[in-house]
Design an enzyme around this catalytic site. Structure first.
Site, PDB file in Angstrom:
ATOM      1  N   LYS A  21     -10.083   6.654  10.187  1.00 15.07           N
ATOM      2  CA  LYS A  21      -8.953   5.731   9.982  1.00 15.07           C
ATOM      3  C   LYS A  21      -7.898   5.918  11.067  1.00 15.07           C
ATOM      4  CE  LYS A  21      -5.480   7.002   8.084  1.00 15.07           C
ATOM      5  NZ  LYS A  21      -5.155   7.192   6.687  1.00 15.07           N
TER       6      LYS A  21
ATOM      7  N   GLU B  52      -2.824   0.245   4.923  1.00 14.30           N
ATOM      8  CA  GLU B  52      -3.194   0.804   6.230  1.00 14.30           C
ATOM      9  C   GLU B  52      -4.220  -0.089   6.920  1.00 14.30           C
ATOM     10  OE1 GLU B  52      -4.465   4.829   5.442  1.00 14.30           O
ATOM     11  OE2 GLU B  52      -2.401   5.580   5.509  1.00 14.30           O
TER      12      GLU B  52
ATOM     13  N   TYR C 169     -18.154  21.314  11.545  1.00 12.75           N
ATOM     14  CA  TYR C 169     -18.063  21.776  10.149  1.00 12.75           C
ATOM     15  C   TYR C 169     -19.285  22.614   9.784  1.00 12.75           C
ATOM     16  CZ  TYR C 169     -13.800  19.695   8.423  1.00 12.75           C
ATOM     17  OH  TYR C 169     -12.484  19.436   8.169  1.00 12.75           O
TER      18      TYR C 169
ATOM     19  N   CYS D 110      -9.521   9.849   6.504  1.00 10.27           N
ATOM     20  CA  CYS D 110      -8.384  10.102   7.409  1.00 10.27           C
ATOM     21  C   CYS D 110      -8.734  10.058   8.895  1.00 10.27           C
ATOM     22  CB  CYS D 110      -7.788  11.479   7.125  1.00 10.27           C
ATOM     23  SG  CYS D 110      -7.734  11.913   5.395  1.00 10.27           S
TER      24      CYS D 110
ATOM     25  N   SER E  73     -13.345  18.750   3.031  1.00  6.62           N
ATOM     26  CA  SER E  73     -12.309  19.637   3.591  1.00  6.62           C
ATOM     27  C   SER E  73     -12.023  20.826   2.687  1.00  6.62           C
ATOM     28  CB  SER E  73     -11.016  18.854   3.788  1.00  6.62           C
ATOM     29  OG  SER E  73     -11.238  17.762   4.623  1.00  6.62           O
ATOM     30  N   GLY E  74     -11.872  20.593   1.384  1.00  3.97           N
ATOM     31  CA  GLY E  74     -11.515  21.671   0.453  1.00  3.97           C
ATOM     32  C   GLY E  74     -12.656  22.650   0.271  1.00  3.97           C
TER      33      GLY E  74
ATOM     34  N   THR F  34      -5.889  15.436   1.800  1.00  4.82           N
ATOM     35  CA  THR F  34      -6.702  16.503   2.408  1.00  4.82           C
ATOM     36  C   THR F  34      -5.981  17.853   2.481  1.00  4.82           C
ATOM     37  OG1 THR F  34      -7.892  14.871   3.683  1.00  4.82           O
ATOM     38  CG2 THR F  34      -7.962  17.127   4.525  1.00  4.82           C
TER      39      THR F  34
ATOM     40  N   TYR G 126      -2.206   2.744  -0.474  1.00  7.85           N
ATOM     41  CA  TYR G 126      -2.336   3.318   0.867  1.00  7.85           C
ATOM     42  C   TYR G 126      -3.414   2.586   1.675  1.00  7.85           C
ATOM     43  CZ  TYR G 126      -0.359   8.087  -0.169  1.00  7.85           C
ATOM     44  OH  TYR G 126       0.409   9.167  -0.469  1.00  7.85           O
ATOM     45  N   ILE G 127      -4.622   2.526   1.080  1.00  9.17           N
ATOM     46  CA  ILE G 127      -5.774   2.080   1.861  1.00  9.17           C
ATOM     47  C   ILE G 127      -5.647   0.602   2.205  1.00  9.17           C
ATOM     48  CG2 ILE G 127      -8.292   1.776   1.778  1.00  9.17           C
ATOM     49  CD1 ILE G 127      -8.469   4.422   0.265  1.00  9.17           C
TER      50      ILE G 127
ATOM     51  N   ALA H 159       2.236  10.670   4.903  1.00  5.20           N
ATOM     52  CA  ALA H 159       2.475   9.490   5.742  1.00  5.20           C
ATOM     53  C   ALA H 159       1.502   8.396   5.367  1.00  5.20           C
ATOM     54  CB  ALA H 159       2.305   9.850   7.211  1.00  5.20           C
TER      55      ALA H 159
ATOM     56  N   ARG I 261      -1.761  -7.423  -6.884  1.00  2.00           N
ATOM     57  CA  ARG I 261      -1.486  -7.944  -8.229  1.00  2.00           C
ATOM     58  C   ARG I 261      -0.043  -7.720  -8.687  1.00  2.00           C
ATOM     59  NH1 ARG I 261      -4.679  -3.621 -12.177  1.00  2.00           N
ATOM     60  NH2 ARG I 261      -3.576  -1.766 -11.487  1.00  2.00           N
TER      61      ARG I 261
ATOM     62  N   HIS J  33      18.898  13.687  21.595  1.00  2.00           N
ATOM     63  CA  HIS J  33      19.249  12.359  22.072  1.00  2.00           C
ATOM     64  C   HIS J  33      18.516  12.021  23.357  1.00  2.00           C
ATOM     65  CE1 HIS J  33      21.801   8.848  22.369  1.00  2.00           C
ATOM     66  NE2 HIS J  33      22.041   9.153  23.629  1.00  2.00           N
TER      67      HIS J  33
ATOM     68  N   GLU K   7      17.142  11.219  15.543  1.00  3.36           N
ATOM     69  CA  GLU K   7      18.502  11.778  15.553  1.00  3.36           C
ATOM     70  C   GLU K   7      19.351  11.136  14.445  1.00  3.36           C
ATOM     71  OE1 GLU K   7      21.234  10.696  18.890  1.00  3.36           O
ATOM     72  OE2 GLU K   7      19.516   9.545  19.620  1.00  3.36           O
TER      73      GLU K   7
ATOM     74  N   CYS L  13     -12.497  12.876   4.210  1.00  2.53           N
ATOM     75  CA  CYS L  13     -11.488  12.924   5.273  1.00  2.53           C
ATOM     76  C   CYS L  13     -12.117  12.736   6.648  1.00  2.53           C
ATOM     77  CB  CYS L  13     -10.717  14.243   5.213  1.00  2.53           C
ATOM     78  SG  CYS L  13      -9.627  14.469   6.619  1.00  2.53           S
TER      79      CYS L  13
HETATM   80  P1  NDP Z   1      -4.128   3.514  -4.691  1.00  2.63           P
HETATM   81  O1  NDP Z   1      -4.259   4.041  -6.047  1.00  2.63           O
HETATM   82  O2  NDP Z   1      -3.080   4.026  -3.769  1.00  2.63           O
HETATM   83  O3  NDP Z   1      -3.957   1.935  -4.753  1.00  2.63           O
HETATM   84  C1  NDP Z   1      -4.827   1.130  -5.500  1.00  2.63           C
HETATM   85  C2  NDP Z   1      -4.313  -0.283  -5.431  1.00  2.63           C
HETATM   86  O4  NDP Z   1      -5.222  -1.154  -6.075  1.00  2.63           O
HETATM   87  C3  NDP Z   1      -2.973  -0.444  -6.129  1.00  2.63           C
HETATM   88  O5  NDP Z   1      -2.216  -1.346  -5.387  1.00  2.63           O
HETATM   89  C4  NDP Z   1      -3.385  -1.012  -7.480  1.00  2.63           C
HETATM   90  O6  NDP Z   1      -2.396  -1.799  -8.077  1.00  2.63           O
HETATM   91  C5  NDP Z   1      -4.547  -1.887  -7.102  1.00  2.63           C
HETATM   92  N1  NDP Z   1      -5.477  -2.115  -8.189  1.00  2.63           N
HETATM   93  C6  NDP Z   1      -5.952  -1.218  -9.074  1.00  2.63           C
HETATM   94  N2  NDP Z   1      -6.793  -1.811  -9.948  1.00  2.63           N
HETATM   95  C7  NDP Z   1      -6.830  -3.108  -9.604  1.00  2.63           C
HETATM   96  C8  NDP Z   1      -7.501  -4.250 -10.154  1.00  2.63           C
HETATM   97  N3  NDP Z   1      -8.297  -4.137 -11.194  1.00  2.63           N
HETATM   98  N4  NDP Z   1      -7.312  -5.432  -9.548  1.00  2.63           N
HETATM   99  C9  NDP Z   1      -6.499  -5.555  -8.479  1.00  2.63           C
HETATM  100  N5  NDP Z   1      -5.836  -4.524  -7.940  1.00  2.63           N
HETATM  101  C10 NDP Z   1      -5.992  -3.315  -8.501  1.00  2.63           C
HETATM  102  O7  NDP Z   1      -5.586   3.686  -4.072  1.00  2.63           O
HETATM  103  P2  NDP Z   1      -6.127   3.608  -2.606  1.00  2.63           P
HETATM  104  O8  NDP Z   1      -7.537   3.172  -2.796  1.00  2.63           O
HETATM  105  O9  NDP Z   1      -5.262   2.812  -1.704  1.00  2.63           O
HETATM  106  O10 NDP Z   1      -6.059   5.117  -2.133  1.00  2.63           O
HETATM  107  C11 NDP Z   1      -6.651   6.132  -2.914  1.00  2.63           C
HETATM  108  C12 NDP Z   1      -6.004   7.461  -2.649  1.00  2.63           C
HETATM  109  O11 NDP Z   1      -6.400   7.929  -1.368  1.00  2.63           O
HETATM  110  C13 NDP Z   1      -4.490   7.441  -2.597  1.00  2.63           C
HETATM  111  O12 NDP Z   1      -3.909   7.600  -3.841  1.00  2.63           O
HETATM  112  C14 NDP Z   1      -4.171   8.579  -1.678  1.00  2.63           C
HETATM  113  O13 NDP Z   1      -4.013   9.730  -2.440  1.00  2.63           O
HETATM  114  C15 NDP Z   1      -5.375   8.692  -0.785  1.00  2.63           C
HETATM  115  N6  NDP Z   1      -5.084   8.181   0.562  1.00  2.63           N
HETATM  116  C16 NDP Z   1      -4.091   8.731   1.311  1.00  2.63           C
HETATM  117  C17 NDP Z   1      -3.822   8.263   2.575  1.00  2.63           C
HETATM  118  C18 NDP Z   1      -2.726   8.867   3.377  1.00  2.63           C
HETATM  119  O14 NDP Z   1      -2.234   9.932   3.032  1.00  2.63           O
HETATM  120  N7  NDP Z   1      -2.287   8.230   4.460  1.00  2.63           N
HETATM  121  C19 NDP Z   1      -4.578   7.171   3.163  1.00  2.63           C
HETATM  122  C20 NDP Z   1      -5.580   6.639   2.275  1.00  2.63           C
HETATM  123  C21 NDP Z   1      -5.816   7.140   1.046  1.00  2.63           C
HETATM  124  P3  NDP Z   1      -1.187  -1.166  -8.942  1.00  2.63           P
HETATM  125  O15 NDP Z   1      -0.218  -0.613  -7.962  1.00  2.63           O
HETATM  126  O16 NDP Z   1      -0.657  -2.340  -9.684  1.00  2.63           O
HETATM  127  O17 NDP Z   1      -1.790  -0.134  -9.821  1.00  2.63           O
END
Ligand code: NDP
Length: 455
Positions: free
Chosen positions: A54, A185, A102, A51, A17-18, A314, A181-182, A344, A202, A438, A443, A46
């Site tokens: 998904k 979701e 694209y 995105c 995208s970028g 994105t 997030y991932i 979101a 964890r 309403h 609201e 994305c």
């Molecule tokens: P995140 O960084 O959001 O989450 C990673 C998760 O994995 C956390 O819960 C983390 O725990 C856990 N984790 C990390 N290392 C380990 C490990 N060694 N063992 C077990 N658990 C672990 O990454 P995502 O992959 O979910 O998403 C990546 C990025 O993608 C997001 O930061 C976001 O910017 C983007 N994204 C945005 C979306 C949206 O806008 N709707 C949708 C999907 C992705 P802990 O919290 O303890 O560190």
């Protein structure tokens, strides 16, 4: 090197995208000569493996509730099983269509495309996997990121988010590891599509970094929908068996899941690109270090999007691309504004969020917290479980709304609009002066009169 010897004014590495936005705008609006290399598919994370597919899966998954609601509203409908093959065939066709768009946008703008991997040879030269070398006055690195899983035995037999869109069949059961997030979701999406989902996180509570109360609310809603949620639990070891993967947890439970899906974060794509060799500084974890103008330690090399690990979304990558073009080709130095970005999380229900969490705001200054939780009219009539929560965080000193958090169906749509007011610096009183629409869920954002807490 003088300008005349360069093959291009701009060479972009990465067609996500970028990168595509920067290349297209530079070529079409500023008339500069642009080359772009993409080693995989145009559209990047994305469009191809993030995105867009998904969100289409979110829609597919949401029909489960829609069928139940329809019956409650008097429609005589049956919901047969979900047919993954029908959906995924259509999904792939849609992604092909979008990738085509694209490519054609780049072609129409006059950007020369190279289907190749690119690395940097020096501050003005890229080498392509085709064996060619191209020179450019400016190089923009927009290579994004990729899923990461911990170094644990048999992890290579597990899935990451990229794989989900290409599954041949939906598994009967799945363990999702992670609480970001991932993980959240896909736990909701796959549960909605009929997969038995367990989520092991964890930490103490999913969605680290978001407002604590809202995290708890989303977790409760996910649990209530039937997702087997375990916090404070991680994978200790796992091995493949006939039925899938036998997984032992840090809590001593042993369970077999047909598939295990690691959603444990992402890494920037900076490996084997020659970046450090030419003087581009990398942060710990591999992200490219940039200034407010997305310029790296090498003045002719810029970087935008997830490869810089600023705010990995994105629309942010697109803004960074636009600001880069404006700065370098428009003669208007444009820093990227990373403040108050609304986003979101497409859980079920969704969470929309902008601004400070209650915890961060309280640590910063005295605040008032306005919050409400209720059963939405549509859901209540259908006698379906599921509540909505809305929260505003207000500065006591100047009455500015510092944060807004919504967990509700369509919260992503709501937060986009609330985000405008908050970005404009709206006060609580200005929210209150806004007449309610309403009957809607949103609201409530303009009708919360009494704080539930103050600090
Ligand atoms: P995140 O960084 O959001 O989450 C990673 C998760 O994995 C956390 O819960 C983390 O725990 C856990 N984790 C990390 N290392 C380990 C490990 N060694 N063992 C077990 N658990 C672990 O990454 P995502 O992959 O979910 O998403 C990546 C990025 O993608 C997001 O930061 C976001 O910017 C983007 N994204 C945005 C979306 C949206 O806008 N709707 C949708 C999907 C992705 P802990 O919290 O303890 O560190």
């Amino acid at each position: 090197m003088s300008d005349t010897v360069f093959d291009y004014d701009l060479f972009v590495i990465g067609g996500g995208s970028g990168g595509v936005r920067a290349a297209r705008v530079a070529a079409a609006e500023y008339g500069v000569k642009v080359g772009l290399a993409e080693e995989d598919r145009y559209g990047g994370t994305c469009v191809i493996r993030g995105c867009v597919p998904k969100k289409l899966m979110v829609f597919a998954s949401g029909y489960r509730d829609a069928f139940a609601d329809a019956r409650a509203y008097g429609w005589e409908v049956d919901d047969g099983p979900f047919n993954w093959h029908t959906f995924s065939g259509k999904l792939q066709a849609e992604l092909d269509r979008l990738e085509g768009i694209y490519k054609s946008l780049l072609d129409k703008a006059g950007v020369e495309r190279f289907e190749a991997r690119a690395a940097l040879k020096d501050a003005h030269t890229v080498t392509l996997s085709t064996g060619e070398e191209k020179t450019a006055k400016h190089i923009l690195v927009a290579t994004g990121g990729r899923p990461w899983r911990p170094d644990i035995a048999n992890a290579e037999k597990t899935l990451v988010s990229d794989d989900i869109f290409n599954l041949k069949d939906l598994p009967k059961s799945m363990l999702i590891v992670g609480g970001g997030y991932i993980a959240c979701e896909f736990a909701c999406i796959l549960h909605g599509l009929g997969v038995e989902v367990s989520l092991w996180y964890r930490g103490a509570q999913i969605l680290n970094g978001f407002d604590d109360e809202m995290r708890g609310f989303v977790a409760d809603e996910m649990r209530a929908r039937g997702i087997d949620m375990h916090s404070g639990e991680n994978v200790l070891e796992m091995e493949a068996s006939d039925g899938g993967m036998v997984v032992k947890s840090s809590h001593g439970q042993e369970k077999t899941f047909e598939k295990v899906f690691y959603a444990t974060g992402r890494l920037p794509n900076t490996e084997d690109m020659g970046l450090e060799g030419i003087g581009v500084a990398l942060a710990q974890g591999g992200a490219i270090k940039v200034d407010n103008y997305s310029q790296t330690a090498v003045p002719s090399v810029y970087a935008i999007g997830d490869v810089t690990d600023r705010v990995n979304l994105t629309p942010v990558a697109i803004r960074e691309g636009m600001a880069f073009v404006q700065t370098v080709f428009g003669g208007e130095p444009t820093p990227v504004d990373h403040e108050l970005i609304a986003s979101a999380i497409f859980t079920q229900p969704e969470m929309g969020t902008v601004g400070m969490t209650e915890e961060a705001a309280m640590a910063q200054e005295p605040v008032e917290i306005y919050a409400t939780s209720f059963k939405a009219m549509q859901t209540a009539f259908a006698e379906r479980e599921g509540r909505v929560m809305m929260k505003l965080i207000v500065s006591k000193a100047n009455r500015t709304v510092l944060g807004c958090h919504i967990v509700a169906p369509q919260a992503g749509e709501m937060i986009q609009l609330a985000g405008i007011a908050i970005k404009m610096g709206a006060t609580k009183e200005q929210f209150d002066q806004t007449c309610a629409v309403h009957p809607t869920m949103s609201e409530e954002l303009v009708t919360m009169r009494t704080p539930v807490r103050t600090s």
